[in-house]
Scaffold this motif. Structure first.
Motif, PDB file in Angstrom:
ATOM      1  N   VAL A  39     -52.992 -25.996 -51.644  1.00 39.20           N
ATOM      2  CA  VAL A  39     -52.430 -25.171 -52.857  1.00 39.20           C
ATOM      3  C   VAL A  39     -52.977 -25.635 -54.267  1.00 39.20           C
ATOM      4  CG1 VAL A  39     -50.509 -24.688 -53.961  1.00 39.20           C
ATOM      5  CG2 VAL A  39     -50.661 -24.599 -51.703  1.00 39.20           C
ATOM      6  N   SER A  40     -53.161 -27.054 -54.244  1.00 34.07           N
ATOM      7  CA  SER A  40     -53.501 -27.805 -55.540  1.00 34.07           C
ATOM      8  C   SER A  40     -54.929 -27.398 -55.865  1.00 34.07           C
ATOM      9  CB  SER A  40     -53.357 -29.196 -55.315  1.00 34.07           C
ATOM     10  OG  SER A  40     -52.029 -29.488 -55.407  1.00 34.07           O
ATOM     11  N   ALA A  41     -55.825 -27.671 -54.618  1.00 32.78           N
ATOM     12  CA  ALA A  41     -57.281 -27.307 -54.898  1.00 32.78           C
ATOM     13  C   ALA A  41     -57.648 -26.085 -55.262  1.00 32.78           C
ATOM     14  CB  ALA A  41     -58.025 -27.393 -53.581  1.00 32.78           C
ATOM     15  N   LYS A  42     -56.675 -24.968 -54.623  1.00 34.79           N
ATOM     16  CA  LYS A  42     -57.019 -23.396 -55.042  1.00 34.79           C
ATOM     17  C   LYS A  42     -56.607 -22.887 -56.431  1.00 34.79           C
ATOM     18  CE  LYS A  42     -56.380 -21.726 -50.523  1.00 34.79           C
ATOM     19  NZ  LYS A  42     -55.444 -20.806 -49.541  1.00 34.79           N
ATOM     20  N   SER A  43     -55.323 -23.872 -56.784  1.00 34.24           N
ATOM     21  CA  SER A  43     -55.047 -23.782 -58.096  1.00 34.24           C
ATOM     22  C   SER A  43     -56.028 -24.468 -59.030  1.00 34.24           C
ATOM     23  CB  SER A  43     -53.803 -24.540 -58.414  1.00 34.24           C
ATOM     24  OG  SER A  43     -53.130 -24.497 -59.647  1.00 34.24           O
ATOM     25  N   LEU A  44     -56.471 -25.535 -58.758  1.00 32.12           N
ATOM     26  CA  LEU A  44     -57.718 -26.146 -59.865  1.00 32.12           C
ATOM     27  C   LEU A  44     -58.745 -25.260 -59.792  1.00 32.12           C
ATOM     28  CD1 LEU A  44     -58.069 -28.666 -61.311  1.00 32.12           C
ATOM     29  CD2 LEU A  44     -59.324 -29.795 -59.335  1.00 32.12           C
ATOM     30  N   ILE A  45     -59.321 -24.601 -58.573  1.00 31.55           N
ATOM     31  CA  ILE A  45     -60.374 -23.926 -58.688  1.00 31.55           C
ATOM     32  C   ILE A  45     -60.330 -22.726 -59.490  1.00 31.55           C
ATOM     33  CG2 ILE A  45     -61.897 -22.196 -57.331  1.00 31.55           C
ATOM     34  CD1 ILE A  45     -61.622 -24.405 -55.040  1.00 31.55           C
ATOM     35  N   ARG A  46     -59.157 -21.888 -59.573  1.00 34.10           N
ATOM     36  CA  ARG A  46     -59.002 -20.763 -60.381  1.00 34.10           C
ATOM     37  C   ARG A  46     -58.886 -21.106 -61.967  1.00 34.10           C
ATOM     38  NH1 ARG A  46     -55.049 -19.663 -56.503  1.00 34.10           N
ATOM     39  NH2 ARG A  46     -53.512 -20.462 -57.596  1.00 34.10           N
ATOM     40  N   SER A  47     -58.666 -22.557 -62.351  1.00 35.64           N
ATOM     41  CA  SER A  47     -58.777 -23.010 -63.630  1.00 35.64           C
ATOM     42  C   SER A  47     -60.024 -23.199 -64.150  1.00 35.64           C
ATOM     43  CB  SER A  47     -57.704 -24.079 -63.788  1.00 35.64           C
ATOM     44  OG  SER A  47     -58.089 -25.130 -63.155  1.00 35.64           O
ATOM     45  N   ILE A  48     -60.905 -23.804 -63.227  1.00 36.63           N
ATOM     46  CA  ILE A  48     -62.545 -24.095 -63.730  1.00 36.63           C
ATOM     47  C   ILE A  48     -63.237 -23.017 -64.306  1.00 36.63           C
ATOM     48  CG2 ILE A  48     -62.168 -26.316 -62.407  1.00 36.63           C
ATOM     49  CD1 ILE A  48     -64.080 -25.018 -60.379  1.00 36.63           C
ATOM     50  N   GLU A  49     -64.521 -23.106 -64.832  1.00 40.42           N
ATOM     51  CA  GLU A  49     -65.576 -22.108 -65.033  1.00 40.42           C
ATOM     52  C   GLU A  49     -65.549 -21.283 -64.096  1.00 40.42           C
ATOM     53  OE1 GLU A  49     -66.210 -21.404 -68.372  1.00 40.42           O
ATOM     54  OE2 GLU A  49     -64.738 -22.982 -69.095  1.00 40.42           O
ATOM     55  N   PRO A  50     -66.013 -19.945 -64.437  1.00 42.39           N
ATOM     56  CA  PRO A  50     -66.575 -19.131 -63.144  1.00 42.39           C
ATOM     57  C   PRO A  50     -67.840 -19.550 -62.610  1.00 42.39           C
ATOM     58  CG  PRO A  50     -65.739 -17.823 -65.005  1.00 42.39           C
ATOM     59  CD  PRO A  50     -65.628 -19.287 -65.564  1.00 42.39           C
ATOM     60  N   GLU A  51     -68.834 -20.322 -63.242  1.00 40.03           N
ATOM     61  CA  GLU A  51     -69.938 -20.519 -62.811  1.00 40.03           C
ATOM     62  C   GLU A  51     -70.065 -21.922 -61.740  1.00 40.03           C
ATOM     63  OE1 GLU A  51     -69.718 -21.905 -67.053  1.00 40.03           O
ATOM     64  OE2 GLU A  51     -69.244 -20.164 -65.793  1.00 40.03           O
ATOM     65  N   ALA A  52     -68.842 -22.417 -61.840  1.00 46.39           N
ATOM     66  CA  ALA A  52     -68.681 -23.806 -61.271  1.00 46.39           C
ATOM     67  C   ALA A  52     -67.857 -23.367 -60.049  1.00 46.39           C
ATOM     68  CB  ALA A  52     -67.999 -24.849 -61.823  1.00 46.39           C
ATOM     69  N   ARG A  53     -67.389 -22.057 -59.755  1.00 47.40           N
ATOM     70  CA  ARG A  53     -66.087 -22.104 -58.838  1.00 47.40           C
ATOM     71  C   ARG A  53     -66.788 -21.905 -57.326  1.00 47.40           C
ATOM     72  NH1 ARG A  53     -62.514 -17.250 -61.544  1.00 47.40           N
ATOM     73  NH2 ARG A  53     -61.582 -18.749 -63.214  1.00 47.40           N
ATOM     74  N   GLY A  54     -68.022 -21.421 -57.096  1.00 46.67           N
ATOM     75  CA  GLY A  54     -68.918 -21.503 -56.152  1.00 46.67           C
ATOM     76  C   GLY A  54     -68.984 -22.669 -55.369  1.00 46.67           C
ATOM     77  N   ALA A  55     -69.553 -23.497 -56.054  1.00 49.79           N
ATOM     78  CA  ALA A  55     -69.512 -24.765 -55.540  1.00 49.79           C
ATOM     79  C   ALA A  55     -68.257 -25.390 -54.959  1.00 49.79           C
ATOM     80  CB  ALA A  55     -70.363 -25.820 -56.462  1.00 49.79           C
ATOM     81  N   ALA A  56     -67.403 -25.068 -56.000  1.00 51.14           N
ATOM     82  CA  ALA A  56     -65.972 -25.714 -55.756  1.00 51.14           C
ATOM     83  C   ALA A  56     -65.425 -25.113 -54.311  1.00 51.14           C
ATOM     84  CB  ALA A  56     -65.025 -25.459 -56.683  1.00 51.14           C
ATOM     85  N   MET A  57     -65.732 -23.704 -54.321  1.00 53.18           N
ATOM     86  CA  MET A  57     -64.757 -22.991 -53.130  1.00 53.18           C
ATOM     87  C   MET A  57     -65.794 -23.633 -51.563  1.00 53.18           C
ATOM     88  SD  MET A  57     -62.758 -21.099 -53.922  1.00 53.18           S
ATOM     89  CE  MET A  57     -62.525 -20.212 -52.173  1.00 53.18           C
ATOM     90  N   ARG A  58     -67.171 -23.729 -51.892  1.00 49.03           N
ATOM     91  CA  ARG A  58     -67.879 -24.188 -50.815  1.00 49.03           C
ATOM     92  C   ARG A  58     -67.266 -25.740 -50.159  1.00 49.03           C
ATOM     93  NH1 ARG A  58     -72.011 -21.638 -53.316  1.00 49.03           N
ATOM     94  NH2 ARG A  58     -72.822 -23.683 -54.424  1.00 49.03           N
ATOM     95  N   LYS A  59     -67.025 -26.480 -51.165  1.00 53.82           N
ATOM     96  CA  LYS A  59     -66.491 -27.827 -51.005  1.00 53.82           C
ATOM     97  C   LYS A  59     -65.251 -27.620 -50.538  1.00 53.82           C
ATOM     98  CE  LYS A  59     -66.586 -32.267 -51.105  1.00 53.82           C
ATOM     99  NZ  LYS A  59     -67.532 -33.136 -50.188  1.00 53.82           N
ATOM    100  N   LEU A  60     -64.508 -26.622 -50.885  1.00 56.95           N
ATOM    101  CA  LEU A  60     -62.960 -26.396 -50.275  1.00 56.95           C
ATOM    102  C   LEU A  60     -63.078 -26.059 -48.914  1.00 56.95           C
ATOM    103  CD1 LEU A  60     -59.991 -26.450 -50.678  1.00 56.95           C
ATOM    104  CD2 LEU A  60     -60.078 -24.073 -51.448  1.00 56.95           C
TER     105      LEU A  60
END
Length: 798
Positions: free
Chosen positions: A583-604
Motif C-alpha cells: 500500500v505504501s509503495a503504491k501510494s508513493l508511486i502515485r506521488s512521484i513524477e510521471p516519467e519516473a513511475r514506469g521504473a518504479a512500477m517495474r521495481k514494485l
C-alpha cells in the motif's frame, strides 16, 4: 430352558432370588419373582432382555416409570371374593390402586413406544379400566364409601346426622339438668354398644331415670341409657343397620364389576410386578455391578469376573467358560478350595441369564443356547429311602444321563466319590465319556487322578484347578484353566499335626505313578503361578509405558501447538508488513513524477513476486498445520463405518467408496465428499458426543447367533468449529449452513469456519452466507493463533 428340580435346590436359586426380592418395592414384584422361571426358548429370552434394556434406557433418560408405593397384590382378595361375593372397602381400594397405577404406566409406555418398541410387550397386558376406575372412585383413601356412592346412602347418612344432632341436644339437656347431672360420674355423653349413654355413680343407680347397660372398668360406676334417649337410640340403630345394608349392596355391586375384569386386572398386576422386578434388577446393576449377558446361538458360555451372589463382597471373581475350545471342564484341587463354588457360580449365572436378568459377572460375558441344566451337587443321602451317599449320587446321575442332550449343561460335584477309588474313578470317566458322546456341556469336580489324566488326554475335555497356597494352607479361590489341581491331602495333614511317621508311611503307600502324577501337577502349578506373576509384572510395566507414552504425546502436542501459534503470529505479522509495504509503495508511486513511475512500477512488480513467495510459504505452513490437526485414519475406511466429516459436526454411515469420493448417509441427507475429508468416529468420541446430544444409548440387535450393537443414527455432538478446507463450493456450503444452524441452536456464542486461504472462493461464499443469516451478529477473519485468513470467526445474536 428347563431348570431341573435338583438343580434348582442345589444352586439355592430361591435364596438368590430372595436377594433380588429385597429390592422390590411391593409384593407385586416379590410374588412375580418367586413365580418366574427361565425363558422357554431363545426368542422369548431375547424379548425379555430387550424389554429390560428398554426399561433401563427409559430410566436413564427419563427417570423411573410411574409407581405407587401403596400397591399390594389383589390376587388373593379377588380369589376370596369369588366365594364370598363381596370385598371390603379396603380390598376394593387395593384393586383401585392397581387400576390407577396401570393407567399411569400405560400412558408412560405409550408415549415412549416409538422410541422403545419393546414396550409393546407390556402394553399388551394393560387394558382400559376407565369405567372400573370411575366406579371405584366412591371409595375413599381409608376404604370407606363416600356419601355420594348412592342416593339412598346419602339420604340415610343425612338422617343419621340429623338424628345424632337431636340426641346430642337431648343428652346435653340431661347432663345440664341439676337433678340428673349431680348423679353422673362424668358429665359426658358416650356411646356404649352402639347406643348413647351416660356414666352414673354407683350410689345413684336406683334414682337415675334410665336402664343399666354395663359396668365401668373400675366398678365404681355404671353406664345407663336415659329413658329420654331410648326411642332416639332405637331409631339410630335402625338407621345404622340401613346404612350397613346399603354399603353391603354397593360393595357387592363393585365387587361384581371387579370380578368381571379379573383376568385383565391380574394381567395389569403382572405388568406392574414386572416393572417392580426390573427396578430391583436395576438396583443390582447400579449397586452390585451385575451385567446383562451378550446372547449367542452357540452351545457355549463365557463368564468373566463371575461371583457367587450369596458370598457378597467376600466372593472372588472367576473366569469360567465352556463350549468353544472344549465341551467338558474338570475342576480339581483340595477340599474347601472353591471347586463347588465355581460350579455353582456358573450354574447360577446361566439360570439368571436365561430368566432375562442381569447376573453377577463382568461386561462382555456371553450366554449361549441352553435347553436344560442338571446338577448333582451335595450329599443326597436318605435314611428314609435306604440310600447311601453313593447310591443317592448314582440315582441322580442315572436320571441325568437319560435326560441330558446336546443342549444340556450338566454340573457334577465330586465325580466318582463315595465308593472304592478305582471303581469310582472308572465310573466317573465312563460318565464323562457318555455325556461327551451326547455333546452336553459338562462341568465336574473330582479328586481322582485317573479322571485328571482323562481330562489331560481326551479331546474336547479341559482341566482346571483352584489355586491353593501351600505355605498358608489357604485357598485363593481363583480358577486356573489348563492345569489339574493337587488334592494336597498329605500336605494338609502334615501341617495340621499328623505324626511324621504316619505321613511317611502314607507316601510310601502311594503307588509310584500316582505319586509322580501329584509331583508333576505340583511342578506345573508352581510354573503356572510364576508365569502369572511375571505376566502381572509385565502388565504393570506395559501400563507404566503407556502412561509415559501418553504423557510424552501430550507434551509433544502442546509443543507443536505452541510452535504453530508462534509461526501463525509471525506469518500474520509478516503478511501485515507485506500488505502495508504494498500500500505504501503504491501510494508513493502515485506521488512521484510521471516519467519516473514506469521504473518504479517495474521495481514494485519484482518486489511483489517476493511478496507472493512470502504469502505462498505462509499458506503452505497453514496447510501443514491443518493437515496435522486433521490427520487421516491409518486403517482404510470401509462401507458400514460410522464416520465424521473432519472438522465438522456432521456424522453418518459410509455407504460406498468410488475412487477418491465417498457417499455417506447423515440422517435424512446423502452427501458425496472427498475420502480425505472423512475420518472414523472413535468409540470414546462417539460416546461423548452421543451423551452431549441426548441420543439414546446403543441398542442390542440379533444378528445370526450373537447380539451385536448397532450405532444410533446421526447427528452426534456439535463441536466449536467446522473444517471444509479442500472441498468444492458445492460440497462445503451445505455442510457450513447445516453446521451454523445447529451451532446456534446448541447455544454457542462464537464458532470457527476453517475454509483455508486458497483463492478466497470459499471465504467469500462463507461470508455471503453469514450476511444472509438473521441469527449471525457479525463475522471476521481469524487473528494470530486462530488461523488467520484461512478461518472465519462467526458470532451469533443472543
Amino acid at each position: 430352558m428347563k431348570i431341573d428340580g435338583g438343580a434348582y435346590d442345589s444352586l439355592e436359586l430361591d435364596k438368590i432370588l430372595g436377594i433380588i426380592r429385597r429390592d422390590c418395592r411391593s409384593d407385586l414384584g416379590a410374588d412375580l419373582l418367586s413365580a418366574m422361571g427361565p425363558a422357554a426358548d431363545g426368542d422369548e429370552l431375547f424379548s425379555r432382555t430387550e424389554l429390560f434394556r428398554a426399561v433401563e434406557e427409559y430410566r436413564d433418560t427419563r427417570g423411573d416409570l410411574p409407581w405407587d408405593y401403596k400397591l399390594s397384590s389383589v390376587r388373593g382378595v379377588l380369589e376370596e371374593a369369588k366365594s364370598s361375593g363381596m370385598m371390603t372397602g379396603e380390598e376394593l381400594l387395593y384393586v383401585r390402586r392397581v387400576l390407577v397405577s396401570s393407567a399411569r404406566l400405560k400412558d408412560a409406555l405409550a408415549s415412549a413406544r416409538k422410541e422403545w418398541p419393546a414396550f409393546g410387550m407390556l402394553l399388551e397386558h394393560l387394558r382400559d379400566f376407565s369405567a372400573e376406575e370411575k366406579a371405584l372412585s366412591v371409595v375413599d383413601e381409608d376404604g370407606r364409601l363416600y356419601d355420594h356412592a348412592s342416593d339412598r346412602l346419602r339420604r340415610i347418612r343425612c338422617d343419621i346426622g340429623r338424628l345424632r344432632d337431636q340426641i346430642r341436644r337431648k343428652g346435653q339437656a340431661i347432663i345440664s339438668d341439676p337433678s340428673t347431672g349431680a348423679m353422673l360420674q362424668e358429665r359426658v355423653l358416650t356411646l356404649r354398644n352402639g347406643r348413647h349413654a351416660v356414666l352414673v355413680r354407683q350410689d345413684a343407680i336406683s334414682r337415675f331415670p334410665g336402664l343399666v347397660m354395663d359396668r365401668s372398668g373400675s366398678g365404681s360406676s355404671v353406664y345407663m341409657e336415659p329413658h329420654a334417649l331410648i326411642s332416639l337410640n332405637n331409631e339410630h340403630a335402625v338407621l345404622l343397620e340401613d346404612e350397613r345394608a346399603e354399603e353391603r349392596r354397593i360393595l357387592r355391586k363393585l365387587t361384581e364389576k371387579a370380578l368381571v375384569r379379573e383376568a385383565a386386572i391380574l394381567d395389569a398386576q403382572e405388568a406392574l410386578g414386572r416393572v417392580d422386578v426390573f427396578y430391583a434388577l436395576s438396583e443390582k446393576i447400579r449397586r452390585d455391578r451385575w451385567h446383562m449377558p451378550l446372547l449367542s446361538a452357540d452351545r457355549a458360555f463365557s463368564f468373566y469376573g463371575a461371583r457367587h451372589p450369596l458370598l457378597g463382597d467376600a466372593a472372588v471373581p472367576i473366569d469360567i467358560s465352556c463350549g468353544r475350545e472344549f465341551r467338558s471342564l474338570v475342576v480339581t484341587g483340595p477340599n474347601t478350595g472353591g471347586k463347588t463354588v465355581a460350579l455353582k457360580t456358573a450354574g447360577v449365572c446361566i439360570c439368571l441369564g436365561w430368566m432375562g436378568f442381569p447376573a453377577p459377572f463382568g461386561e462382555n460375558s456371553v450366554l449361549g443356547s441352553v435347553d436344560a441344566i442338571f446338577c448333582d451337587i451335595g450329599d443326597e443321602q436318605s435314611i428314609e429311602q435306604n440310600l447311601s451317599t453313593f447310591s443317592a449320587h448314582v440315582t441322580q446321575i442315572t436320571r441325568i444321563l437319560s435326560e441330558a442332550s446336546e443342549g444340556s449343561v450338566v454340573l457334577l460335584d465330586e465325580l466318582g466319590a463315595g465308593t472304592d477309588p478305582d471303581e469310582g474313578a472308572a465310573l466317573g470317566i465312563a460318565i464323562m465319556d457318555y455325556l461327551r458322546g451326547k455333546r452336553a456341556l459338562v462341568l465336574a469336580t473330582t479328586h481322582h487322578n485317573p479322571i485328571k489324566r482323562y481330562a489331560l488326554s481326551c479331546p474336547g475335555v479341559e482341566s482346571a484347578s483352584v489355586e491353593f497356597d501351600a505355605k498358608t494352607l489357604s485357598p485363593a479361590y481363583r480358577l486356573l484353566v489348563g492345569i489339574p489341581g493337587r488334592s494336597n491331602a498329605l500336605l494338609i495333614a502334615e501341617k495340621l499335626g499328623v505324626p511324621p511317621e504316619v505321613i511317611r508311611r502314607a507316601r510310601e503307600a502311594l503307588h509310584g505313578k500316582e505319586a509322580s502324577m501329584e509331583d508333576l501337577i505340583g511342578e506345573l502349578h508352581e510354573k503356572r503361578i510364576a508365569i502369572e506373576h511375571e505376566n502381572e509384572r509385565l502388565d504393570r510395566m506395559r501400563e507404566e509405558t503407556e502412561r509415559l507414552r501418553a504423557e510424552y504425546e501430550a507434551e509433544r502436542r502442546e509443543l507443536d501447538e505452541k510452535r504453530d501459534r508462534l509461526i501463525a503470529e509471525a506469518d500474520k505479522k509478516a503478511l501485515g508488513i507485506v500488505e502495508n509495504a504494498e500500500v505504501s509503495a503504491k501510494s508513493l508511486i502515485r506521488s512521484i513524477e510521471p516519467e519516473a513511475r514506469g521504473a518504479a512500477m517495474r521495481k514494485l512488480e519484482q518486489t511483489k513476486k517476493h511478496f507472493g513467495l512470502i504469502r505462498d510459504q505462509a499458506d503452505k505452513r497453514e496447510d501443514e498445520r491443518m493437515t496435522r490437526r486433521f490427520a487421516p485414519d491409518e486403517k482404510p475406511l470401509a462401507p458400514g463405518d460410522l464416520v465424521v466429516v473432519a472438522g465438522t459436526s456432521t456424522a453418518g454411515t459410509l455407504e460406498r467408496l468410488s475412487g477418491e469420493k465417498a457417499m455417506i448417509t447423515a440422517g435424512a441427507a446423502r452427501l458425496e465428499l472427498p475420502v480425505k475429508m472423512l475420518r472414523r468416529a472413535s468409540a470414546d468420541e462417539s460416546k461423548r458426543e452421543r451423551k452431549a446430544s441426548g441420543m439414546k444409548p446403543l441398542t442390542p440387535q440379533r444378528t445370526g447367533g450373537r447380539v451385536s450393537v448397532t450405532p444410533p443414527p446421526s447427528p452426534v455432538g456439535v463441536p466449536s468449529s467446522i473444517m471444509v478446507r479442500g472441498m468444492t463450493q458445492d460440497e462445503a456450503m451445505p455442510l457450513v449452513g447445516q453446521y451454523l444452524d445447529r451451532a446456534y441452536r446448541a447455544g454457542y456464542g462464537e464458532v470457527s469456519v476453517i475454509h483455508g486461504r486458497g483463492e478466497g472462493i470459499l471465504r467469500r461464499e462463507v461470508q455471503m452466507l453469514c450476511k444472509s443469516l438473521p441469527y449471525v451478529e457479525n463475522f471476521r477473519l481469524g487473528e494470530g493463533g486462530e488461523g488467520g485468513y484461512g478461518v472465519t470467526i462467526v458470532r451469533f445474536r443472543r
